[in-house]
Design a protein around this motif. Structure first.
Motif, PDB file in Angstrom:
ATOM      1  N   VAL A  93       0.835  -1.203   0.000  1.00  0.00           N
ATOM      2  CA  VAL A  93       0.000   0.000   0.000  1.00  0.00           C
ATOM      3  C   VAL A  93       0.867   1.251   0.000  1.00  0.00           C
ATOM      4  CG1 VAL A  93      -1.767   1.292   1.243  1.00  0.00           C
ATOM      5  CG2 VAL A  93      -1.835  -1.221   1.226  1.00  0.00           C
ATOM      6  N   THR A  94       0.558   2.174  -0.908  1.00  0.00           N
ATOM      7  CA  THR A  94       1.155   3.507  -0.913  1.00  0.00           C
ATOM      8  C   THR A  94       0.038   4.507  -0.688  1.00  0.00           C
ATOM      9  OG1 THR A  94       2.937   2.875  -2.420  1.00  0.00           O
ATOM     10  CG2 THR A  94       2.434   5.221  -2.249  1.00  0.00           C
ATOM     11  N   SER A  95       0.229   5.387   0.289  1.00  0.00           N
ATOM     12  CA  SER A  95      -0.802   6.349   0.675  1.00  0.00           C
ATOM     13  C   SER A  95      -0.254   7.751   0.506  1.00  0.00           C
ATOM     14  CB  SER A  95      -1.202   6.102   2.138  1.00  0.00           C
ATOM     15  OG  SER A  95      -2.217   6.990   2.544  1.00  0.00           O
ATOM     16  N   ILE A  96      -0.985   8.603  -0.251  1.00  0.00           N
ATOM     17  CA  ILE A  96      -0.474   9.953  -0.532  1.00  0.00           C
ATOM     18  C   ILE A  96      -1.539  11.005  -0.254  1.00  0.00           C
ATOM     19  CG2 ILE A  96       1.136   9.091  -2.270  1.00  0.00           C
ATOM     20  CD1 ILE A  96      -0.719  10.217  -4.427  1.00  0.00           C
ATOM     21  N   ASP A  97      -1.066  12.193   0.062  1.00  0.00           N
ATOM     22  CA  ASP A  97      -1.943  13.345   0.272  1.00  0.00           C
ATOM     23  C   ASP A  97      -1.132  14.597  -0.035  1.00  0.00           C
ATOM     24  OD1 ASP A  97      -4.791  13.684   2.075  1.00  0.00           O
ATOM     25  OD2 ASP A  97      -3.614  15.493   1.749  1.00  0.00           O
ATOM     26  N   ILE A  98      -1.824  15.658  -0.444  1.00  0.00           N
ATOM     27  CA  ILE A  98      -1.125  16.905  -0.755  1.00  0.00           C
ATOM     28  C   ILE A  98      -0.715  17.655   0.504  1.00  0.00           C
ATOM     29  CG2 ILE A  98      -3.174  18.388  -0.877  1.00  0.00           C
ATOM     30  CD1 ILE A  98      -1.843  19.631  -3.419  1.00  0.00           C
ATOM     31  N   ASP A  99      -1.317  17.319   1.649  1.00  0.00           N
ATOM     32  CA  ASP A  99      -1.067  18.018   2.908  1.00  0.00           C
ATOM     33  C   ASP A  99       0.002  17.283   3.708  1.00  0.00           C
ATOM     34  OD1 ASP A  99      -1.127  19.020   5.523  1.00  0.00           O
ATOM     35  OD2 ASP A  99      -3.264  19.482   5.411  1.00  0.00           O
ATOM     36  N   PRO A 100       1.203  17.845   3.850  1.00  0.00           N
ATOM     37  CA  PRO A 100       2.268  17.149   4.581  1.00  0.00           C
ATOM     38  C   PRO A 100       1.889  16.798   6.016  1.00  0.00           C
ATOM     39  CG  PRO A 100       3.177  18.991   3.351  1.00  0.00           C
ATOM     40  CD  PRO A 100       1.689  19.126   3.285  1.00  0.00           C
ATOM     41  N   TYR A 101       1.118  17.680   6.676  1.00  0.00           N
ATOM     42  CA  TYR A 101       0.734  17.363   8.054  1.00  0.00           C
ATOM     43  C   TYR A 101      -0.141  16.111   8.094  1.00  0.00           C
ATOM     44  CZ  TYR A 101      -1.722  17.121  12.409  1.00  0.00           C
ATOM     45  OH  TYR A 101      -2.258  16.635  13.585  1.00  0.00           O
ATOM     46  N   LEU A 102      -1.098  16.012   7.187  1.00  0.00           N
ATOM     47  CA  LEU A 102      -1.960  14.832   7.176  1.00  0.00           C
ATOM     48  C   LEU A 102      -1.153  13.559   6.972  1.00  0.00           C
ATOM     49  CD1 LEU A 102      -5.054  16.041   5.098  1.00  0.00           C
ATOM     50  CD2 LEU A 102      -4.933  15.647   7.558  1.00  0.00           C
ATOM     51  N   VAL A 103      -0.175  13.608   6.081  1.00  0.00           N
ATOM     52  CA  VAL A 103       0.657  12.429   5.841  1.00  0.00           C
ATOM     53  C   VAL A 103       1.452  12.073   7.093  1.00  0.00           C
ATOM     54  CG1 VAL A 103       2.573  11.517   4.483  1.00  0.00           C
ATOM     55  CG2 VAL A 103       0.795  12.874   3.364  1.00  0.00           C
ATOM     56  N   THR A 104       2.054  13.068   7.744  1.00  0.00           N
ATOM     57  CA  THR A 104       2.831  12.806   8.957  1.00  0.00           C
ATOM     58  C   THR A 104       1.949  12.241  10.069  1.00  0.00           C
ATOM     59  OG1 THR A 104       4.401  14.575   8.426  1.00  0.00           O
ATOM     60  CG2 THR A 104       4.278  13.876  10.720  1.00  0.00           C
ATOM     61  N   ALA A 105       0.801  12.874  10.294  1.00  0.00           N
ATOM     62  CA  ALA A 105      -0.091  12.416  11.352  1.00  0.00           C
ATOM     63  C   ALA A 105      -0.611  11.011  11.067  1.00  0.00           C
ATOM     64  CB  ALA A 105      -1.254  13.390  11.508  1.00  0.00           C
ATOM     65  N   ALA A 106      -1.008  10.755   9.816  1.00  0.00           N
ATOM     66  CA  ALA A 106      -1.518   9.427   9.470  1.00  0.00           C
ATOM     67  C   ALA A 106      -0.430   8.372   9.614  1.00  0.00           C
ATOM     68  CB  ALA A 106      -2.062   9.435   8.046  1.00  0.00           C
ATOM     69  N   THR A 107       0.795   8.696   9.208  1.00  0.00           N
ATOM     70  CA  THR A 107       1.903   7.746   9.328  1.00  0.00           C
ATOM     71  C   THR A 107       2.124   7.374  10.790  1.00  0.00           C
ATOM     72  OG1 THR A 107       2.962   8.643   7.349  1.00  0.00           O
ATOM     73  CG2 THR A 107       4.345   7.347   8.838  1.00  0.00           C
ATOM     74  N   GLU A 108       2.094   8.357  11.667  1.00  0.00           N
ATOM     75  CA  GLU A 108       2.287   8.093  13.094  1.00  0.00           C
ATOM     76  C   GLU A 108       1.158   7.233  13.655  1.00  0.00           C
ATOM     77  OE1 GLU A 108       2.565  11.999  14.700  1.00  0.00           O
ATOM     78  OE2 GLU A 108       4.671  12.287  14.080  1.00  0.00           O
ATOM     79  N   ARG A 109      -0.047   7.489  13.245  1.00  0.00           N
ATOM     80  CA  ARG A 109      -1.193   6.725  13.751  1.00  0.00           C
ATOM     81  C   ARG A 109      -1.202   5.313  13.187  1.00  0.00           C
ATOM     82  NH1 ARG A 109      -4.734  12.255  12.947  1.00  0.00           N
ATOM     83  NH2 ARG A 109      -3.905  13.273  14.821  1.00  0.00           N
ATOM     84  N   LEU A 110      -0.798   5.165  11.938  1.00  0.00           N
ATOM     85  CA  LEU A 110      -0.661   3.820  11.367  1.00  0.00           C
ATOM     86  C   LEU A 110       0.433   3.045  12.092  1.00  0.00           C
ATOM     87  CD1 LEU A 110      -1.002   4.905   7.651  1.00  0.00           C
ATOM     88  CD2 LEU A 110      -2.515   3.250   8.760  1.00  0.00           C
ATOM     89  N   ASP A 111       1.563   3.703  12.342  1.00  0.00           N
ATOM     90  CA  ASP A 111       2.650   3.058  13.087  1.00  0.00           C
ATOM     91  C   ASP A 111       2.161   2.585  14.454  1.00  0.00           C
ATOM     92  OD1 ASP A 111       4.448   3.484  11.038  1.00  0.00           O
ATOM     93  OD2 ASP A 111       5.389   5.239  11.960  1.00  0.00           O
ATOM     94  N   ALA A 112       1.319   3.398  15.095  1.00  0.00           N
ATOM     95  CA  ALA A 112       0.854   3.094  16.448  1.00  0.00           C
ATOM     96  C   ALA A 112       0.030   1.810  16.513  1.00  0.00           C
ATOM     97  CB  ALA A 112       0.043   4.261  16.994  1.00  0.00           C
ATOM     98  N   ILE A 113      -0.587   1.418  15.384  1.00  0.00           N
ATOM     99  CA  ILE A 113      -1.356   0.167  15.391  1.00  0.00           C
ATOM    100  C   ILE A 113      -0.646  -0.924  14.588  1.00  0.00           C
ATOM    101  CG2 ILE A 113      -3.532   1.390  15.743  1.00  0.00           C
ATOM    102  CD1 ILE A 113      -4.213   0.831  12.794  1.00  0.00           C
ATOM    103  N   GLY A 114       0.632  -0.721  14.350  1.00  0.00           N
ATOM    104  CA  GLY A 114       1.451  -1.772  13.747  1.00  0.00           C
ATOM    105  C   GLY A 114       1.374  -1.886  12.244  1.00  0.00           C
ATOM    106  N   LEU A 115       0.968  -0.817  11.557  1.00  0.00           N
ATOM    107  CA  LEU A 115       0.872  -0.835  10.096  1.00  0.00           C
ATOM    108  C   LEU A 115       1.893   0.152   9.529  1.00  0.00           C
ATOM    109  CD1 LEU A 115      -3.022  -0.853   9.668  1.00  0.00           C
ATOM    110  CD2 LEU A 115      -1.465  -2.813   9.602  1.00  0.00           C
ATOM    111  N   HIS A 116       2.645  -0.303   8.521  1.00  0.00           N
ATOM    112  CA  HIS A 116       3.737   0.521   8.002  1.00  0.00           C
ATOM    113  C   HIS A 116       3.721   0.557   6.475  1.00  0.00           C
ATOM    114  CE1 HIS A 116       5.113   0.307  12.119  1.00  0.00           C
ATOM    115  NE2 HIS A 116       5.119  -1.011  12.039  1.00  0.00           N
ATOM    116  N   PRO A 117       2.676   1.149   5.892  1.00  0.00           N
ATOM    117  CA  PRO A 117       2.665   1.315   4.433  1.00  0.00           C
ATOM    118  C   PRO A 117       3.638   2.410   4.021  1.00  0.00           C
ATOM    119  CG  PRO A 117       0.836   2.488   5.379  1.00  0.00           C
ATOM    120  CD  PRO A 117       1.508   1.765   6.523  1.00  0.00           C
TER     121      PRO A 117
END
Length: 381
Positions: free
Chosen positions: A140-164
């Protein structure tokens, strides 16, 4: 926090059958993690809410099958003091899509066990569902134009053990790789040529056409074109944006002011007054024929009802009726007669009993030009 029973109830609501491959996906994904704050509809405008301040309300809200707005204009709910009111002005610019619609989009994509899949980020909840369904987040590759959204989503995905793979980029420009599936929960018009370049032969894209309720599915052929169809399912997403907020392409206040005055032409409509924004087929047909119209509608209980239409080119229409049974009086002004275009569409619906937008076949050239056809009807985006 005991979120699992809420997630299971959400899965039951969305899928109804526990045998579905998607049931465990929804039941095992903590949506509240991805929506710690949101904008709630209030009587005077959107109000900022914060989940940790009221865990019970947080769980109740997060596990409803509804869209949760998380960004208004440039205002992230994450960065806004709870209780802040936005009385008017900004459009929603990011959200956590209602789970039913996410599952619908992914089902149309027909995710395979080895499908390298591009998704749009938003809060990251839809990305989490794709990761769970594919069982291999590296696909899975996940993209967004908003850098904050990408950073926040990455951290939240990491928190539940998902690392796309995640990246901040504009989905309408060059894509970060090649993919077997593209699933976009932002709407586009026209279809970006980069999608045809980034989609592998035999791959599938699923998206919606901006300003309409039309969900498009298309498969790429070996010659670089794609062929598909408009589904029977209806879906509507926020438009793509290319910066921190939407470009100002709305009708200026002067057009709305003109729409409250006398028209260059005044007629009586053949049909009862219609709230176009809350229709699917008619709104979609109108947007295909005359893109960019904005709508307003006011009704009182069995009393006066008024509909306005306005376009950035200065065209406008106003239709008013004293009650739901009386044909409205229509004023129109500007270079085009917007209400006449609407009436032509309603004439067709009245004559044939249906409109050709749903079930239309789609042909997409390598440069993204999309043509919809059904019978003798066609529209090119």
């Amino acid at each position: 926090m005991d979120w699992e029973p809420h997630a299971r109830r959400l899965a039951d609501t969305v899928l109804r059958r526990r045998e579905s491959r998607w049931w465990n996906v929804l039941a095992s994904t903590p949506r509240h993690v991805f929506v710690p704050a949101w904008w709630e509809h209030g009587t005077s405008g959107p109000v900022a809410r914060n989940g940790p301040d009221d865990p019970a309300a947080w769980l109740k809200t997060a596990y409803q099958d509804t869209t949760l707005i998380t960004r208004m204009g440039t205002r992230h709910a994450d960065h806004t003091t709870p209780g802040t009111l936005l009385p008017s002005g900004p459009w929603p610019t990011s959200s956590s899509t209602l789970p039913t619609l996410l599952v619908t989009m992914y089902r149309h994509a027909m995710l395979g066990p080895d499908s390298h899949t591009l998704v749009t980020t938003g809060t990251g909840y839809g990305t989490a569902l794709a990761c769970r369904r594919l069982r291999d987040p590296s696909l899975v590759t996940s993209i967004d134009i908003d850098p904050y959204l990408v950073t926040a989503a990455t951290e939240r995905l990491d928190a539940i053990g998902l690392h796309p793979r995640t990246a901040a980029c504009d989905i309408t420009t060059n894509l970060p790789g090649e993919f077997d599936r593209i699933v976009s929960t932002v709407s586009v018009r026209p279809l970006p040529a980069s999608w045809l370049h980034g989609l592998r032969p035999g791959g599938r894209l699923v998206t919606t056409i901006a300003g309409t309720g039309l969900l498009l599915v298309a498969d790429k052929a070996d010659d670089g074109t794609a062929n598909g169809y408009i589904t029977a399912d209806q879906a509507s997403f926020m438009r793509t944006r290319h910066g921190d907020d939407y470009d100002t392409a709305s009708p200026p206040p002067s057009v709305w002011d003109a729409a409250d005055g006398d028209g260059d032409t005044v007629t009586t409509s053949r049909y009862p007054l219609l709230d176009v924004q809350n229709t699917w087929d008619i709104r979609s047909m109108l947007e295909l024929q005359a893109p960019g119209i904005e709508h307003r509608f006011h009704r009182s209980t069995d009393g006066p009802r008024t509909a306005w239409m306005a376009h950035p080119d200065g065209s406008w229409a106003r239709a008013a009726a004293p009650d739901r049974r009386t044909s409205p009086l229509v004023h129109q002004g500007g270079p085009r007669r917007l209400w006449d275009t609407l009436e032509t569409i309603r004439d067709r619906l009245n004559r044939t009993g249906q409109l050709p937008v749903h079930g239309a076949q789609a042909t997409i050239t390598p440069d993204g030009q999309t043509t919809l056809r059904r019978g003798r009807w066609s529209a090119t985006l």
